[in-house]
Design a protein around this motif. Sequence first.
Motif, mmCIF file in Angstrom:
data_model
loop_
_atom_site.group_PDB
_atom_site.id
_atom_site.type_symbol
_atom_site.label_atom_id
_atom_site.label_comp_id
_atom_site.label_asym_id
_atom_site.label_seq_id
_atom_site.Cartn_x
_atom_site.Cartn_y
_atom_site.Cartn_z
ATOM 1 N N VAL A 62 47.978 39.622 38.719
ATOM 2 C CA VAL A 62 48.372 38.220 38.793
ATOM 3 C C VAL A 62 48.072 37.732 40.201
ATOM 4 C CG1 VAL A 62 50.266 36.590 38.613
ATOM 5 C CG2 VAL A 62 50.164 38.542 37.063
ATOM 6 N N VAL A 63 47.217 36.703 40.282
ATOM 7 C CA VAL A 63 46.831 36.120 41.562
ATOM 8 C C VAL A 63 47.051 34.621 41.471
ATOM 9 C CG1 VAL A 63 44.950 35.766 43.205
ATOM 10 C CG2 VAL A 63 45.106 37.921 41.941
ATOM 11 N N CYS A 64 47.905 34.084 42.326
ATOM 12 C CA CYS A 64 48.206 32.648 42.338
ATOM 13 C C CYS A 64 48.613 32.160 40.951
ATOM 14 C CB CYS A 64 47.023 31.852 42.869
ATOM 15 S SG CYS A 64 46.597 32.225 44.571
ATOM 16 N N GLN A 65 49.483 32.880 40.309
ATOM 17 C CA GLN A 65 50.022 32.561 38.993
ATOM 18 C C GLN A 65 48.957 32.505 37.898
ATOM 19 O OE1 GLN A 65 52.206 28.946 39.626
ATOM 20 N NE2 GLN A 65 53.851 29.980 40.718
ATOM 21 N N ARG A 66 47.838 33.183 38.099
ATOM 22 C CA ARG A 66 46.796 33.307 37.072
ATOM 23 C C ARG A 66 46.626 34.776 36.732
ATOM 24 N NH1 ARG A 66 41.784 30.072 39.504
ATOM 25 N NH2 ARG A 66 41.871 31.925 40.752
ATOM 26 N N ILE A 67 46.351 35.050 35.472
ATOM 27 C CA ILE A 67 46.113 36.421 35.048
ATOM 28 C C ILE A 67 44.640 36.741 35.282
ATOM 29 C CG2 ILE A 67 46.122 38.007 33.104
ATOM 30 C CD1 ILE A 67 48.528 36.485 32.034
ATOM 31 N N CYS A 68 44.393 37.740 36.113
ATOM 32 C CA CYS A 68 43.042 38.106 36.518
ATOM 33 C C CYS A 68 42.767 39.562 36.137
ATOM 34 C CB CYS A 68 42.885 37.943 38.023
ATOM 35 S SG CYS A 68 43.259 36.270 38.630
ATOM 36 N N THR A 69 41.526 39.947 36.299
ATOM 37 C CA THR A 69 41.110 41.328 36.097
ATOM 38 C C THR A 69 40.752 41.915 37.447
ATOM 39 O OG1 THR A 69 40.220 40.771 33.926
ATOM 40 C CG2 THR A 69 39.485 42.830 34.905
ATOM 41 N N GLU A 70 41.392 43.041 37.764
ATOM 42 C CA GLU A 70 41.145 43.696 39.043
ATOM 43 C C GLU A 70 40.451 45.030 38.793
ATOM 44 O OE1 GLU A 70 43.976 43.797 42.660
ATOM 45 O OE2 GLU A 70 44.441 45.574 41.462
ATOM 46 N N TYR A 71 39.391 45.284 39.526
ATOM 47 C CA TYR A 71 38.679 46.556 39.476
ATOM 48 C C TYR A 71 39.065 47.327 40.729
ATOM 49 C CZ TYR A 71 36.104 44.050 35.945
ATOM 50 O OH TYR A 71 35.774 43.328 34.828
ATOM 51 N N LEU A 78 42.765 51.144 45.748
ATOM 52 C CA LEU A 78 42.520 49.848 46.386
ATOM 53 C C LEU A 78 41.559 49.008 45.550
ATOM 54 C CD1 LEU A 78 42.179 50.957 50.106
ATOM 55 C CD2 LEU A 78 44.138 49.885 48.989
ATOM 56 N N PRO A 79 41.777 47.691 45.519
ATOM 57 C CA PRO A 79 40.898 46.830 44.726
ATOM 58 C C PRO A 79 39.479 46.775 45.284
ATOM 59 C CG PRO A 79 42.649 45.544 45.769
ATOM 60 C CD PRO A 79 42.868 46.963 46.136
ATOM 61 N N VAL A 80 38.514 46.770 44.361
ATOM 62 C CA VAL A 80 37.105 46.643 44.713
ATOM 63 C C VAL A 80 36.670 45.201 44.496
ATOM 64 C CG1 VAL A 80 34.768 47.396 44.120
ATOM 65 C CG2 VAL A 80 36.641 49.023 44.106
ATOM 66 N N ARG A 81 37.141 44.621 43.386
ATOM 67 C CA ARG A 81 36.779 43.243 43.046
ATOM 68 C C ARG A 81 37.865 42.687 42.132
ATOM 69 N NH1 ARG A 81 31.478 42.489 39.617
ATOM 70 N NH2 ARG A 81 32.858 42.696 37.857
ATOM 71 N N THR A 82 38.130 41.390 42.259
ATOM 72 C CA THR A 82 39.082 40.711 41.391
ATOM 73 C C THR A 82 38.378 39.511 40.768
ATOM 74 O OG1 THR A 82 40.903 41.393 42.821
ATOM 75 C CG2 THR A 82 41.342 39.624 41.265
ATOM 76 N N ASP A 83 38.386 39.459 39.439
ATOM 77 C CA ASP A 83 37.784 38.344 38.705
ATOM 78 C C ASP A 83 38.896 37.516 38.075
ATOM 79 O OD1 ASP A 83 35.284 39.279 39.337
ATOM 80 O OD2 ASP A 83 34.977 40.269 37.411
ATOM 81 N N CYS A 84 38.917 36.221 38.412
ATOM 82 C CA CYS A 84 39.914 35.303 37.865
ATOM 83 C C CYS A 84 39.205 34.205 37.082
ATOM 84 C CB CYS A 84 40.739 34.679 38.965
ATOM 85 S SG CYS A 84 41.746 35.852 39.880
ATOM 86 N N PRO A 85 39.832 33.740 35.991
ATOM 87 C CA PRO A 85 39.246 32.612 35.260
ATOM 88 C C PRO A 85 39.355 31.348 36.102
ATOM 89 C CG PRO A 85 41.393 33.147 34.358
ATOM 90 C CD PRO A 85 41.066 34.196 35.387
ATOM 91 N N PRO A 86 38.464 30.396 35.873
ATOM 92 C CA PRO A 86 38.552 29.149 36.636
ATOM 93 C C PRO A 86 39.849 28.418 36.299
ATOM 94 C CG PRO A 86 36.707 29.103 35.092
ATOM 95 C CD PRO A 86 37.339 30.429 34.977
ATOM 96 N N PRO A 87 40.405 27.717 37.267
ATOM 97 C CA PRO A 87 41.681 27.000 37.032
ATOM 98 C C PRO A 87 41.536 25.859 36.065
ATOM 99 C CG PRO A 87 40.901 26.601 39.274
ATOM 100 C CD PRO A 87 39.942 27.538 38.627
#
Length: 87
Positions: A62-71, A78-87
């Motif tokens: 959860v990043v800025c109240q959005r559900i994201c995918t973290e690799y 440790l995170p390599v990349r975080t993909d979030c849907p557009p707001p």
Amino acid sequence: MLRVLLVIVGVLLAPPAVFFGGVALGVLEHGYGWSEMDWNSDGWTSFGEVMDAADIGKRGAVVCQRICTEYFAYKDGLPVRTDCPPP
């Protein structure tokens, strides 16, 4: 003589083929597709990126109240990349 040469070449190439095939199958079991393995975002997934994906897992975040995918890296979490849907 040709048969002996083919057997020798086959014996030399079989172990690397089995190893890389096993790594590729293991990567596909991580739960993400080829396009997600494009770590440098250049539009295609190279063999090196597939090999890198063997050590990377996927989890929700959860990043800025959005559900994201973290690799994340398996070695340290440790995170390599975080993909979030557009707001």
